[in-house]
Design a protein around this motif. Structure first.
Motif, PDB file in Angstrom:
ATOM      1  N   TYR A 146      -4.476  86.438  78.596  1.00  0.00           N
ATOM      2  CA  TYR A 146      -5.197  85.889  77.448  1.00  0.00           C
ATOM      3  C   TYR A 146      -4.480  86.278  76.156  1.00  0.00           C
ATOM      4  CZ  TYR A 146      -9.191  84.117  74.844  1.00  0.00           C
ATOM      5  OH  TYR A 146      -9.999  83.380  74.010  1.00  0.00           O
ATOM      6  N   TYR A 147      -3.990  87.506  76.112  1.00  0.00           N
ATOM      7  CA  TYR A 147      -3.245  87.987  74.942  1.00  0.00           C
ATOM      8  C   TYR A 147      -2.016  87.116  74.684  1.00  0.00           C
ATOM      9  CZ  TYR A 147       0.257  90.742  72.453  1.00  0.00           C
ATOM     10  OH  TYR A 147       1.251  91.134  71.594  1.00  0.00           O
ATOM     11  N   SER A 150      -3.018  83.426  73.578  1.00  0.00           N
ATOM     12  CA  SER A 150      -3.725  83.331  72.301  1.00  0.00           C
ATOM     13  C   SER A 150      -2.930  83.914  71.140  1.00  0.00           C
ATOM     14  CB  SER A 150      -5.084  84.040  72.392  1.00  0.00           C
ATOM     15  OG  SER A 150      -4.922  85.419  72.672  1.00  0.00           O
ATOM     16  N   GLU A 151      -2.153  84.979  71.389  1.00  0.00           N
ATOM     17  CA  GLU A 151      -1.472  85.683  70.303  1.00  0.00           C
ATOM     18  C   GLU A 151       0.035  85.432  70.231  1.00  0.00           C
ATOM     19  OE1 GLU A 151      -3.104  87.354  68.052  1.00  0.00           O
ATOM     20  OE2 GLU A 151      -5.059  87.155  69.042  1.00  0.00           O
ATOM     21  N   GLY A 154       0.221  80.924  71.262  1.00  0.00           N
ATOM     22  CA  GLY A 154      -0.708  80.107  70.507  1.00  0.00           C
ATOM     23  C   GLY A 154      -0.337  79.945  69.035  1.00  0.00           C
ATOM     24  N   PHE A 173      -3.506  76.655  69.840  1.00  0.00           N
ATOM     25  CA  PHE A 173      -4.492  77.336  70.685  1.00  0.00           C
ATOM     26  C   PHE A 173      -5.888  77.108  70.139  1.00  0.00           C
ATOM     27  CE2 PHE A 173      -7.027  80.999  72.032  1.00  0.00           C
ATOM     28  CZ  PHE A 173      -6.773  81.003  73.394  1.00  0.00           C
ATOM     29  N   GLU A 174      -6.758  76.557  71.004  1.00  0.00           N
ATOM     30  CA  GLU A 174      -8.133  76.287  70.595  1.00  0.00           C
ATOM     31  C   GLU A 174      -9.027  76.245  71.831  1.00  0.00           C
ATOM     32  OE1 GLU A 174     -10.611  73.094  67.810  1.00  0.00           O
ATOM     33  OE2 GLU A 174      -8.572  72.658  68.458  1.00  0.00           O
ATOM     34  N   ASP A 176      -9.761  78.398  74.115  1.00  0.00           N
ATOM     35  CA  ASP A 176      -9.134  79.013  75.298  1.00  0.00           C
ATOM     36  C   ASP A 176      -8.064  78.132  75.952  1.00  0.00           C
ATOM     37  OD1 ASP A 176     -10.718  81.215  74.921  1.00  0.00           O
ATOM     38  OD2 ASP A 176     -12.155  80.719  76.505  1.00  0.00           O
ATOM     39  N   VAL A 178      -4.214  76.334  75.309  1.00  0.00           N
ATOM     40  CA  VAL A 178      -3.047  76.168  74.456  1.00  0.00           C
ATOM     41  C   VAL A 178      -2.396  74.826  74.791  1.00  0.00           C
ATOM     42  CG1 VAL A 178      -1.516  77.480  76.023  1.00  0.00           C
ATOM     43  CG2 VAL A 178      -0.869  77.158  73.637  1.00  0.00           C
ATOM     44  N   ALA A 203      -6.270  79.951  78.943  1.00  0.00           N
ATOM     45  CA  ALA A 203      -6.238  81.416  78.830  1.00  0.00           C
ATOM     46  C   ALA A 203      -7.459  81.979  79.548  1.00  0.00           C
ATOM     47  CB  ALA A 203      -6.230  81.835  77.366  1.00  0.00           C
TER      48      ALA A 203
END
Length: 250
Positions: A146-147, A150-151, A154, A173-174, A176, A178, A203
Motif C-alpha cells: 500500500y505504501y 500510494s506514496e 501514486g 492514485f485515487e 486505493d 493507481v 493497493a
C-alpha cells in the motif's frame, strides 16, 4: 487494448529491467527445499514472458504457465524453449483458473495480484489457487505494498530513455487504485513507433488481504520484505507471502 499486448516484445527491457529474476527463483526454490515441497508439478500464474519460470521450471518435472496475454505467452514460449524447459503454456484468466490438475508449487510474482481490482475476482482467484494446490503444496505471491502504490508510484511521473526506446509513465492514485498511463516510442528502422498502454493496480492493505487468505483456506507460513529474509516494515515496497492450505479446511 489488452494490457501488455504491444509491450510484450520490449517488456524485459522496460518495467522490470533491474529485476533479478534468478534471485527471485532461487529464493522460492530455497523455500521449497526448507519446506520439503515435492518438485513434481509447478504452476506460474501471470507468468509474463517466463522470466521466473525459466529458472524454477528446470527443477520440476511438469510445468504450467498461465497468462491472459497471448503476446506475452509467445515470448515466454521462445524463452523456455531456449532454456530447454518443457512447459504447457495456457492463455487463461487466473481469476477463472480451470486446469483440472493440482500443483506442488504455485507462484504469482511481480505484483500481478495487484491487478485484481474487485473483491469478487480476488476471492475467485484465491479459491482457484486453493483448488489447484496439493495438500502439502505452497503458494508464493508478492504484492506492491500500500505504501509503494500510494506514496512511491501514486501521482508521480517517470521516464525512461535509450537509443531504442523511450517511455513516459504517469500515475494517478485515487480510492486505493493507481491508474498508470504509459506512452511508448520504440525504434523500428529509422522511425519510432508510438503506442499507449493503460494499467491499473489496487493497493491492498495487509489486514484486508490476509483476511481474504484465511477465508480462502490458507495459512500464512512466512511474510517477507521482498525476496529476502527481512521483516516487513512500514516503508516496505514489495511484500512476499508464503501460503499453505489450512488443515481440515473444506
Amino acid at each position: 487494448m489488452e494490457a501488455y499486448s504491444k509491450m510484450a516484445k520490449v517488456y524485459d527491457e522496460l518495467i522490470y529491467e533491474d529485476v533479478n529474476y534468478e534471485k527471485i527463483a532461487n529464493f522460492i526454490l530455497n523455500l521449497c527445499n526448507k519446506m520439503a515441497i515435492n518438485k513434481e508439478n509447478y504452476l506460474d500464474l501471470a507468468c509474463g514472458t517466463g522470466n521466473v519460470a525459466q529458472y524454477i521450471g528446470k527443477n520440476f518435472k511438469l510445468n504450467y504457465l498461465v497468462d491472459l496475454s497471448e503476446e506475452m505467452l509467445m515470448e515466454a514460449d521462445k524463452k523456455l524453449r531456449f532454456s530447454k524447459v518443457k512447459a504447457k503454456i495456457i492463455c487463461q484468466d487466473m481469476c477463472e483458473l480451470n486446469l483440472n490438475k493440482k500443483f506442488d508449487l504455485i507462484t504469482c510474482v511481480l505484483d500481478s495480484t495487484n491487478y485484481i481490482l474487485e473483491d469478487s475476482e480476488l476471492e475467485d482467484y484465491l479459491e482457484g489457487v486453493h483448488q489447484h494446490l496439493n495438500e502439502n503444496g505452497v503458494f508464493v505471491l508478492d504484492i506492491n505494498s500500500y505504501y509503494k502504490l500510494s506514496e512511491v508510484l501514486g501521482n508521480n511521473i517517470y521516464t525512461y530513455s535509450t537509443d531504442e526506446v523511450f517511455y513516459s509513465w504517469e500515475n494517478v492514485f485515487e480510492d486505493d487504485i493507481v491508474d498508470m498511463d504509459l506512452t511508448f516510442f520504440v525504434k523500428n528502422g529509422e522511425l519510432y513507433e508510438r503506442f499507449n498502454e493503460f494499467h491499473q493496480e489496487r493497493a491492498y492493505k495487509e489486514e484486508f488481504l490476509e483476511k481474504k487468505f484465511k477465508n480462502a483456506g490458507f495459512i500464512i507460513k512466512e511474510k517477507y520484505n521482498g525476496y529476502s529474509e527481512e521483516k516487513v516494515l512500514k516503508n516496505t515496497e514489495r511484500i512476499v507471502y508464503v501460503l499453505t492450505k489450512s488443515l481440515g479446511y473444506i
